[in-house]
Scaffold this motif. Structure first.
Motif, short mmCIF file in Angstrom:
data_model
loop_
_atom_site.label_atom_id
_atom_site.label_comp_id
_atom_site.label_asym_id
_atom_site.label_seq_id
_atom_site.Cartn_x
_atom_site.Cartn_y
_atom_site.Cartn_z
N GLN A 110 37.66 50.46 55.11
CA GLN A 110 38.69 49.30 55.55
C GLN A 110 38.87 49.04 57.00
OE1 GLN A 110 41.68 50.90 52.90
NE2 GLN A 110 41.75 49.19 51.67
N ILE A 111 39.06 50.55 57.52
CA ILE A 111 39.76 50.38 59.17
C ILE A 111 38.40 50.18 60.00
CG2 ILE A 111 40.92 51.60 60.75
CD1 ILE A 111 42.73 52.82 58.37
N TRP A 136 43.80 41.19 60.22
CA TRP A 136 44.05 42.45 59.81
C TRP A 136 45.14 42.41 58.61
CZ3 TRP A 136 42.90 47.53 60.83
CH2 TRP A 136 42.01 47.98 61.68
N LEU A 137 45.99 41.44 58.50
CA LEU A 137 47.12 41.59 57.57
C LEU A 137 46.77 41.77 56.21
CD1 LEU A 137 50.15 41.03 57.38
CD2 LEU A 137 49.79 38.63 56.88
N PRO A 138 45.59 41.08 55.63
CA PRO A 138 45.08 41.33 54.18
C PRO A 138 44.61 42.93 54.02
CG PRO A 138 43.80 39.78 55.13
CD PRO A 138 44.74 39.99 56.03
N VAL A 139 43.83 43.13 55.22
CA VAL A 139 43.42 44.71 55.01
C VAL A 139 44.57 45.62 54.82
CG1 VAL A 139 42.04 46.34 56.31
CG2 VAL A 139 41.50 43.95 56.39
N VAL A 140 45.63 45.39 55.84
CA VAL A 140 46.76 46.54 55.96
C VAL A 140 47.49 46.26 54.55
CG1 VAL A 140 48.92 47.03 56.84
CG2 VAL A 140 47.12 46.31 58.44
N ILE A 165 49.34 42.45 45.70
CA ILE A 165 48.01 41.83 45.47
C ILE A 165 48.30 40.28 45.82
CG2 ILE A 165 46.29 41.25 43.76
CD1 ILE A 165 47.21 43.96 42.20
N LEU A 166 49.20 39.81 45.13
CA LEU A 166 49.25 38.23 45.13
C LEU A 166 49.83 38.14 46.86
CD1 LEU A 166 51.45 37.60 42.26
CD2 LEU A 166 49.31 37.82 42.31
N PHE A 167 50.65 38.88 47.55
CA PHE A 167 50.71 38.65 48.64
C PHE A 167 49.39 38.86 49.51
CE2 PHE A 167 55.27 40.23 49.54
CZ PHE A 167 55.91 38.97 49.32
N THR A 168 48.49 39.75 49.23
CA THR A 168 47.30 39.67 49.78
C THR A 168 46.28 38.64 49.81
OG1 THR A 168 47.22 41.90 49.18
CG2 THR A 168 45.10 41.32 50.03
N VAL A 169 46.41 37.84 48.43
CA VAL A 169 46.01 36.35 48.43
C VAL A 169 46.27 35.55 49.07
CG1 VAL A 169 45.29 34.74 46.67
CG2 VAL A 169 45.24 37.19 45.84
N TYR A 170 47.58 35.53 49.26
CA TYR A 170 48.16 34.66 50.10
C TYR A 170 47.79 34.90 51.65
CZ TYR A 170 51.39 31.94 46.94
OH TYR A 170 51.79 31.00 46.29
N ALA A 171 48.30 36.07 52.06
CA ALA A 171 47.72 36.51 53.38
C ALA A 171 46.15 36.23 53.94
CB ALA A 171 48.05 37.86 53.67
N PHE A 172 45.30 36.17 52.83
CA PHE A 172 43.96 36.14 53.13
C PHE A 172 43.68 34.49 53.20
CE2 PHE A 172 39.84 35.38 51.37
CZ PHE A 172 39.07 36.23 52.07
N LEU A 173 44.12 34.00 52.41
CA LEU A 173 43.87 32.30 52.49
C LEU A 173 44.67 31.86 53.67
CD1 LEU A 173 43.90 31.59 48.56
CD2 LEU A 173 41.98 31.87 50.20
N TRP A 174 45.84 32.07 53.76
CA TRP A 174 46.58 31.39 54.91
C TRP A 174 45.97 31.82 56.19
CZ3 TRP A 174 49.84 27.52 55.20
CH2 TRP A 174 50.54 27.18 54.04
#
Length: 1774
Positions: free
Chosen positions: A496-497, A533-537, A1327-1336
């Motif tokens: 990841q990092i 970086w956001l979705p990775v974190v 997980i849902l936040f990650t989807v949002y962070a990734f797409l946004w």
């Protein structure tokens, strides 16, 4: 002493379990001397001072004495008298060795009970440093009688206080306070103190009728009630009112003595509520709504993750292959020291959060708390400064020296010295972690120095002290977590990092970015980097859940293997083990005759282990012993046959299967049926095909000697038994059908004697022709077939016998003999030929009513003929599963069973409100809109059960099926109710305990003779059942419920019932039974019917009685059905201080009824559970677990099988509700079986586990016993259930229990706790936040132009690789299916598990998981932000109907549809504007899992909806949806009828949320304005301008659109009804204006026609954002004129969303074949019982396709969704 006059009792001697008032009554329990001893001890009033207020009567006892002094209620006294006598007598029965004098109560029994009951009180006294008011000499020398009596008085006083405390039972330390003061007054009376004021003998401060209730309970109750009213039905912030916990924790400090005083001072500020005067605020903890609670409660975890992330980034930045290479550089080492800045900053943050959230606790009385908070902040801030100074010195030295000189290194050492001081507390904690017992000792002692230390580090509380486990357990779960963390960190660093470093550097170095819009900040690549970086974190923060899930599934599998789970999975494996099964039943279920002290010694444990090994692996052939030991064989036969018999009662096997499964019994009274054989008669099932195989062996080994042939046959145990049994049975059979004194009989006898003789001499094969055996076999089968025919032809039987005789004499004998030789040998008749043929007049067949005889013949016929291996017997899957589980469990480790007399007593408690009791005739017949009735549905799902039911009814005399709706209606209703989630089913299941214990009590004391008679009667009785049944007055079905039905019970001696009544009682808390009776509700009649048929069943309810104007009195009432009086009688009526329900309904209901439970343990059972007879047999083994140590503690909750086998090594199994068994007295003194505060304890059951753990209890889990659980529900019910659980978890995060566990458990156990409870839901949301962070993030990069610039620079193409790599990490979610696969492979075999998994994927389970993840994330997040958790009734019916589109829209619009549309919009815009997405493959690779999420969330509810894709239904549904949207409705319209009502209800949470909740909601809604900002610069009309004016001017579009809408709406309201032409004119003008405008724009600007559609993508989200913000600001806007517009625009948006969802649904419905495919996937073979939907469709009505959906739990049957509890069901989602 026993000769005291009997206690006069009102109302015809009504009693609950034992008539204590009349010890001379004829009651089986009174034969126990222990009962008389306990009652006599209570009557030993002796020389006590008589109470002054009432005349003393000779039959009064100690409890009456206390009641007269302290003013307790008479009913409470009667209740606690029986409670105490039952408990003490049961405890004395268990004494081993028994006391010398069994007629008196043993002092040790009382001492042990007093210590157990008052331990919490003693702990409380020592915690507060107050001297205990129990004045006893605690030496073990013989107590004097007055000490003995005094001890009884203390125990009785506590129980009387507890029995009348009503809602105060939830505040245990308040009860301790009351007891403390009343015990002091009791001491003064006993010590004959003189009152200083009056100079007379001392009197208690309260006395008189109901004084205790009115003077002590009522004031405190009223305070709690007033606080609950302040909570505005749970909508007020938790910090604004005191809940049960706050009231209780007031008694954790000495101020309760100073302020409350005794007698209680009503003027104390404790009783001040509302906003009046100086009130006592929150105590102990303030529950504040915030996501920061997650950080506060689990700060150790987050600190670890954040520090590692920081260090990993520092190390990875060096771009070396391995981290240790980078760490060789001193620069990197020193940079890594910055983690201590972060750590100290996090500590500072924690201290600020403490102040921000807990400031309400500080008051004049608790100043020290405020001092501590401020000091902690100051110290934390000080550390940041100190680290800054020392760190700065390192670099200043290094920079001045230009290198790492010794001076610079010395400064590094100085910094490290500071670090050591900083982490000293952590080092100390680590040392104490290694030595857990020292930590426990320090926390539990009350020395002043430890006060100070614990005050600084944790704040001192009464609970949460000494929670450390033993060293061995510590090591186990520490190793587990070290492995998990190591894997996670290695994976995070390398996968990841590290891969992110290169693209990050490239993006940071990117110059001259060509921004597509107005850029506010230069160098804003940093923002892009942050988004990358956001979705990775986010993934980094949550993937520990996945690793936990993977490891726990393997550890769980290992634990399961060692527990011997799943060794017997099916009938084939049971056949292999059945021979040892009898011994296993004997070993586990039958008490051993043991020496008094032998049990528990090391020697006995080793012997046990060896015996278990022998059993498990068949060493030492224990079944041989069974043949010689008749008693064991009989016991086994009785138990096994009773189990099979009950299977038949439950209709899960048919009559034929009963014959194949049972062990046959002989009837000694009838010589024709007394077929003694020399071997055990195994069930036919095991002997099938064996005889034919033996025959073929005999044919092959024609010339072999006897010994060799017999050796070959004996190789298979069942074959040996089949041969011997067939031979012996044949002899008995032939003798039974030939007349007693006939010559033929002696011929048969002689023939068999001759065979026996040759067998003994081992000359059988020499004298008999083996090749003739098949012929004899054929003739014999022919004869048996004739005898078994219903219409028997005697001549044919004679012919068959003659043929058999011919074969035996002519073909079978090797040396032929002539007729003279035969006569001489006695093998031919002596008579002359004229006297008729052989056997002609010698046949006498038993009458057809001799069922036992024909049953034996059928068995012989089966053994001789069956070629089938009978793998499919029993046919019913449920029967197979239960037999397999029961037999497997007997080879697992469980404690030895004591005798029933010596077992622990226990109760079962079931809370019930108004659910179904028994299905009515109408409910079974009524058809739903698809034309399917409940009965038809059940007949289809349970087809084999229905056939078996009809067979049973016919056997009981039913002639036509029409009778089912008339004379046998009750049987039909019962049959259906036993297959639904009804109270009848639960009661039947729990009453199996009664039957099982009755039978075990019989077996404990039965001699061989009893059992022989028993088994004979069983044989003869079971089949004359139909005659008994018809003659009995009860309806035939009542036997299925009543105890009389147990076939074994026919020969009980009477004492069994007495024993069982003392050991088991079942209380159903039917809260509103009183009002149901008053209203003549049919539910009340059915409950009465249940009581009538179940002797041990009691019903507790709350009775409301009007007492004058508008005033009501409330009573806790217990009733039973009196068999003598033939009516319902009231046993106890305890007055309550007010209405019961102040908190959550279920725990309040349990709490009012718990005073009527009895015994040492109580099992909590929900209204939708079931139990099985064979499992009930193991209950006494389970209760013995309370005596075993698990780690350093004995258990206080025994968890029963719920498919959670990861619990053992992690030491965190919290009580997940039912069907767990509680140590009753432990919980009774510590706040009850669950917590009940409004809203915060909405998941009430798990709080019992939290409370137990915090108070030093121990929760274990046992796999060898299981109960059933109701399952049939559809997607909507599951979603409501998930919403309830997720909201409950959201509330748990705010609770003090979770905060304390997070801080008081050691680090690793805290991790186990987090990831199995709230962490699971939090990570789902992540997980849902990650989807949002990734797409946004992708959307930002695409619209801003950063992505284009990065792509143009070829070096930066690696960024793309990284992003795909993120996807890979997210796909890790697939691993979360692992726990389920591992568990299934353990219990059902690997191939079955894989097949199950594939089937589930084909049945679209991933869609289901993805959908339910959305539900969990939505409700969990919303509850933490805004509250609004509420009990959701999920419904317990059958899902056999189509749910309309409007209903689905109401349920899922906000949680799924709107979010899916938002994500779909992002993906669409991204596809349009991203240079990366130009390549189709790349776009698909990037977004496939996101599209899967969108599709799942939109189509999920329709895929799992019967007739979800039926075209006609879809059309009707859309009409209904539009009607719902436009229906205005009145004031009383419900949300199901009117869109507006629903829309307002959906905003309820925004009305109750706090200021921060509103601010956060607005910040989140701002994201919708981003679309407009991003897209307008891409429009043609913008002419590639980057000015901010472009964005500002675009708002004109929004204003114009709104203006036009308002004009049209105004015109419609004004003109549409009367002057329609004006309305049309306005519409026409608007259209003309719009057209002109568009033409002008096309002509005079760079506007493109396509811009019209593109701009919709920009402006529609803006509108939705405005509406969302308007909803938050509703209180301000509602007064303005704008609000009406907001509502009408919102309606248009909901229409638009509805249409967007409807389009794919309509398309799929229109496509041919899709509906069939849905049916195939979901309904055909989708369910374990093999529901063929086609039967329902074709069998019912041709008018339309009909479907029904049997438990959509096919994914969520709690088994398969272990996934839900063991791992995140990310499954596909990114």
């Amino acid at each position: 002493m026993n000769q005291l006059p009997p206690r006069p009792q009102q109302d015809d001697d009504v009693y609950n379990i034992i008539p204590i008032h009349n010890l001379l009554a004829d009651h089986p329990s009174l034969r126990f001397p222990e009962v008389r001893a306990a009652a006599a001890a209570l009557r030993a009033v002796g020389d006590l001072r008589p109470p002054p207020f009432a005349p003393w009567k000779p039959h009064y006892d100690l409890l009456d004495w206390l009641a007269l002094f302290f003013g307790f209620q008479a009913s409470n006294v009667n209740n606690q008298r029986e409670h105490l006598v039952l408990h003490l007598s049961n405890a004395q029965m268990r004494l081993s060795p028994p006391p010398d004098n069994i007629d008196t109560l043993d002092p040790s029994v009382l001492r042990r009970f007093r210590r157990h009951l008052l331990r919490n009180y003693s702990n409380w006294c020592s915690y507060l440093n107050v001297k205990s008011n129990i004045w006893l000499s605690d030496s073990h020398s013989r107590h004097s009688s007055s000490d003995h009596r005094r001890e009884l008085l203390y125990v009785s006083l506590y129980l009387l206080i507890w029995g009348e405390s009503a809602n105060l039972r939830f505040v245990p330390e308040c009860i301790s306070y009351i007891f403390h003061n009343m015990a002091m007054e009791l001491n003064k009376i006993l010590e004959e103190y003189i009152d200083e004021n009056t100079g007379r003998a001392f009197l208690p401060s309260i006395s008189g009728e109901n004084a205790f209730l009115n003077k002590i309970v009522k004031p405190i109750y009223d305070t709690i009630k007033a606080e609950v009213e302040n909570s505005r039905n749970g909508t007020a912030p938790h910090s604004a009112w005191r809940n049960y916990d706050d009231i209780n924790e007031y008694f954790w400090s000495k101020r309760c003595f100073e302020k409350l005083k005794w007698p209680i001072d009503i003027g104390s500020n404790f009783f001040v509520t509302g906003h009046k005067g100086k009130k006592v605020g929150k105590t102990g903890f303030v529950e504040q709504r915030s996501f920061w609670n997650l950080f506060r409660s689990f700060d150790k975890l987050w600190i670890l993750l954040i520090l590692f992330l920081q260090a990993a980034i520092i190390v990875a930045w060096e771009d070396r292959e391995y981290p240790w290479q980078a760490l060789e550089s001193r620069d990197v080492q020193v940079r890594c020291l910055t983690v201590f800045f972060t750590w100290s900053a996090l500590r500072f943050l924690q201290s600020l959060l403490d102040i921000g959230m807990q400031y309400n606790l500080v008051s004049r009385e608790t100043k020290s708390l405020g001092v501590r908070m401020v000091l902690k902040s100051v110290v934390a801030a000080g550390w940041i400064v100190v680290f800054g100074v020392f760190y700065g010195r390192i670099w200043s030295q290094r920079n001045s020296d230009r290198n790492w000189t010794s001076a610079a290194n010395r400064r590094v050492v100085n910094f490290l010295e500071v670090v050591v001081a900083f982490i000293a507390p952590e080092i100390l904690a680590l040392a104490l972690f290694v030595l857990p017992w020292i930590r426990n000792f320090l926390e539990n002692t009350n020395w002043k120095i430890f006060y100070l230390l614990s005050w600084w580090f944790q704040g001192r509380t009464f609970v949460g002290r000494g929670l450390r486990e033993g060293l061995v357990d510590n090591v186990k779960y520490s190793l587990f977590w070290v492995a998990v963390l190591a894997t996670k960190f290695v994976f995070s660093y390398f996968m990841q990092i590290k891969p992110m470093i290169a693209p990050t550097k490239a993006l940071l170095d990117l110059r001259n970015v060509n921004y597509e819009w107005h850029e506010f900040f230069d160098h804003s690549n940093r923002f892009a980097v942050g988004l990358l970086w956001l979705p990775v974190v986010l993934i980094y923060l949550m993937d520990l859940q996945i690793w936990y899930s993977i490891y726990s599934s393997f550890v769980g599998a290992a634990v399961g293997l060692f527990d011997h789970l799943g060794e017997i999975r099916n009938m084939q494996q049971l056949r292999l083990r059945f021979q040892f099964f009898a011994s296993a039943i004997q070993f586990n279920l039958m008490p051993e005759e043991q020496l008094m002290n032998a049990r528990g010694t090391i020697k006995s444990k080793i012997k046990d282990a060896i015996h278990r090994l022998k059993l498990r692996y068949g060493l030492g052939r224990p079944f041989k012993k069974l043949e010689s030991n008749q008693v064991e064989a009989y016991k086994f036969a009785l138990i096994w046959n009773e189990i099979i018999n009950i299977f038949r009662e439950e209709d899960i096997i048919c009559d034929r299967e009963v014959e194949l499964l049972e062990l046959p019994q002989n009837d000694r009274k009838d010589p024709k049926c007394n077929w003694e054989t020399r071997v055990i008669q195994w069930p036919c099932l095991l002997l099938c095909n064996e005889l034919l195989l033996a025959l073929s062996q005999a044919k092959e080994l024609v010339d072999a000697p006897d010994r060799w042939l017999w050796y070959k046959i004996c190789k298979t145990e069942y074959r040996r038994c089949a041969v011997v049994e067939a031979y012996d049975s044949l002899k008995h059979f032939l003798l039974a059908i030939v007349k007693y004194d006939s010559e033929e009989r002696s011929i048969i006898r002689t023939y068999f004697q001759e065979i026996d003789q040759f067998v003994q001499l081992e000359k059988f094969t020499k004298n008999y022709n083996m090749t003739a055996l098949p012929k004899i076999h054929e003739k014999l089968v022919n004869l048996l077939t004739l005898v078994l025919k219903p219409d028997k032809d005697a001549d044919k039987v004679v012919n068959a016998l003659q043929a058999l005789y011919e074969a035996a004499i002519r073909d079978f004998l090797k040396e032929p003999r002539n007729s003279d030789q035969l006569k001489e040998d006695g093998l031919a008749p002596q008579r002359t030929s004229g006297e008729g043929l052989l056997f002609q007049n010698a046949i006498e067949l038993p009458s057809a009513s001799n069922e036992t005889f024909y049953r034996r013949v059928r068995r012989l016929h089966t053994i001789l003929t069956s070629r089938d291996s009978m793998q499919k017997v029993p046919e019913n899957l449920e029967a197979r599963r239960r037999i397999a589980f029961f037999s497997n469990s007997l080879f697992m480790n469980m404690p030895h069973a004591p005798q029933v007399e010596k077992m622990m007593a226990f109760s079962v408690l079931t809370p019930y409100y108004s659910e179904e009791v028994l299905y009515s005739k109408e409910q079974l017949r009524t058809e739903n809109e698809d034309g399917i009735s409940t009965l038809y549905y059940l007949q289809t799902i349970y087809a084999s059960d229905w056939r078996n039911f009809l067979e049973r009814m016919r056997r009981e005399g039913m002639t036509s099926e029409r009778e089912l709706w008339t004379t046998r209606l009750r049987d039909l209703r019962l049959w259906a109710s036993f297959r639904g989630q009804t109270l009848t089913r639960t009661v039947r299941g729990m009453m199996y305990y009664y039957r099982a214990l009755e039978m075990l009590a019989f077996l404990d004391s039965a001699s061989e003779m009893d059992m022989r008679e028993g088994s004979q009667q069983l044989g003869s009785m079971r089949h004359n059942d139909d005659i008994d049944r018809l003659s009995s007055e009860k309806s035939p079905s009542s036997r299925t419920l009543s105890r009389a039905n147990s076939s074994v019970s026919a020969f009980f001696k009477g004492h069994e019932r007495g024993t069982v009544l003392m050991k088991f009682t079942y209380v159903v808390a039917c809260q509103i039974y009183g009002s149901q009776k008053a209203k003549k509700d049919p539910h009340a009649e059915e409950i009465l019917y249940l009581m009538k048929n179940n002797e041990a069943l009691r019903v507790a309810y709350v009775d409301e009685v009007s007492s004058g104007r508008d005033e009501k009195e409330y009573y806790s009432v217990l009733v039973k059905y009196d068999q003598k009086l033939q009516k319902e009688v009231e046993i106890y009526r305890v007055k309550l201080p007010g209405p019961v329900k102040l908190g959550e309904g279920k725990p309040e209901n349990q709490n009012h009824a718990i005073i009527f439970t009895r015994g040492d343990a109580v099992q909590t059972i929900d209204m939708n559970q079931d139990n099985y007879f064979e499992e009930a047999l193991k209950m006494r083994n389970l209760l013995e677990e309370f005596k075993c140590y698990y780690g350093i503690r004995k258990p206080t909750i025994l968890g029963v099988r719920e498919h959670i086998f990861t619990a053992n090594p992690l030491k965190v199994r919290m009580h997940y509700g039912h069907p767990d068994v509680f140590d009753r007295f432990w919980f009774l003194t510590r706040g009850g079986l669950s917590k009940a505060s409004r809203v915060i304890n909405i998941s009430e059951d798990i709080f019992a586990g939290f409370n137990c753990t915090l108070r030093g209890g121990n929760i274990t889990h046992h796999e060898y016993i299981q109960v059933g659980k109701g399952r049939d529900v559809g997607l909507n019910q599951i979603s409501m259930f998930e919403a309830k659980v997720a909201s409950g978890n959201g509330e748990q995060i705010l609770s003090r229990d979770v905060y304390r566990l997070g801080h008081r458990l050691d680090f690793f156990r805290m991790l186990s706790f987090f990831y199995t409870t709230v962490g699971f839901f939090f990570n789902t949301m992540m997980i849902l936040f990650t989807v949002y962070a990734f797409l946004w993030g992708r959307l930002y990069l695409a619209l801003s132009g950063v992505e284009g610039s990065a792509m143009a620079n070829t070096n930066n193409n690696r960024a793309l690789g990284t992003i795909l790599n993120q996807q890979f990490i997210i796909q890790l979610g697939l691993f979360t299916a692992l726990p389920m696969v591992v568990e299934n492979s353990l219990e059902h075999g690997f191939l079955n598990a894989i097949w199950d998994f594939i089937t589930m994927q084909l049945q679209l389970s991933s869609v289901f998981y993805t959908f339910s993840m959305g539900t969990r994330g939505h409700y969990f997040g919303r509850t933490i932000l805004h509250g609004g958790a509420k009990y959701r009734a999920t419904g317990r019916g059958f899902v056999v109907q189509h749910k309309s589109f409007a209903e689905n829209y109401r349920l899922y619009a906000r949680s799924h549809f709107v979010k899916a549309i938002e994500l779909g919009l992002i993906l669409t815009v991204y596809a349009a504007y991203s240079p990366v997405a130009q390549g189709t493959f790349v776009y698909i690779a990037l977004t496939i899992s996101s599209w899967f999420l969108v599709v799942s969330w939109i189509l999920g509810p329709f895929i799992f909806n019967p007739l979800g894709f039926d075209w006609l239904k879809t059309v009707y549904d859309f009409d209904e949806f539009m009607n719902w949207i436009w229906y205005r409705g009145g004031v009383f319209a419900k949300s199901e009828q009117s869109w507006e009502k629903w829309w307002y209800e959906e905003q309820d949470h925004l009305r109750t949320t706090g200021l921060w909740g509103k601010v956060l909601e607005i910040i989140l809604d701002l994201r919708f304005f981003f679309f407009q900002y991003g897209i307008v610069y891409h429009l043609g009309i913008a002419a590639e301008s980057k000015s901010i004016a472009v964005y500002l001017l675009s708002w004109i579009y929004v204003v114009v659109a709104l203006g036009l809408y308002i004009i049209i709406a105004y015109a419609r309201d004004k003109y549409a009804a009367k002057e329609h032409i004006y309305y049309r004119l306005v519409q026409f003008l608007v259209i003309i204006l719009a057209t002109v405008l568009i033409i002008a724009l096309l002509e005079f600007t760079q506007f493109k026609f396509l811009d019209i559609f593109t701009s919709l993508l920009a402006f529609l989200p803006t509108g939705w954002g405005c509406i969302s913000i308007a909803q938050v600001l509703r209180p301000f806007l509602q007064k303005a004129m704008l609000w009406e517009t907001v509502v009408s625009v919102a309606r248009l948006y909901d229409i638009m969303f509805g249409v967007i969802v409807m389009v794919p649904l309509a398309l799929l419905s229109w496509l041919p074949g899709f509906q069939n495919m849905q049916t195939r996937i979901l309904f055909n073979q989708a369910f374990s019982r093999g529901l063929h939907i086609s039967q329902i469709v074709a069998g019912k009505k041709p008018k339309a396709d009909l479907f029904c959906l049997k438990n959509l739990h096919y994914v969520v049957t709690r088994r398969k969704t272990r996934l839900l509890d063991d791992g995140v069901a990310i499954l596909w989602v990114s």
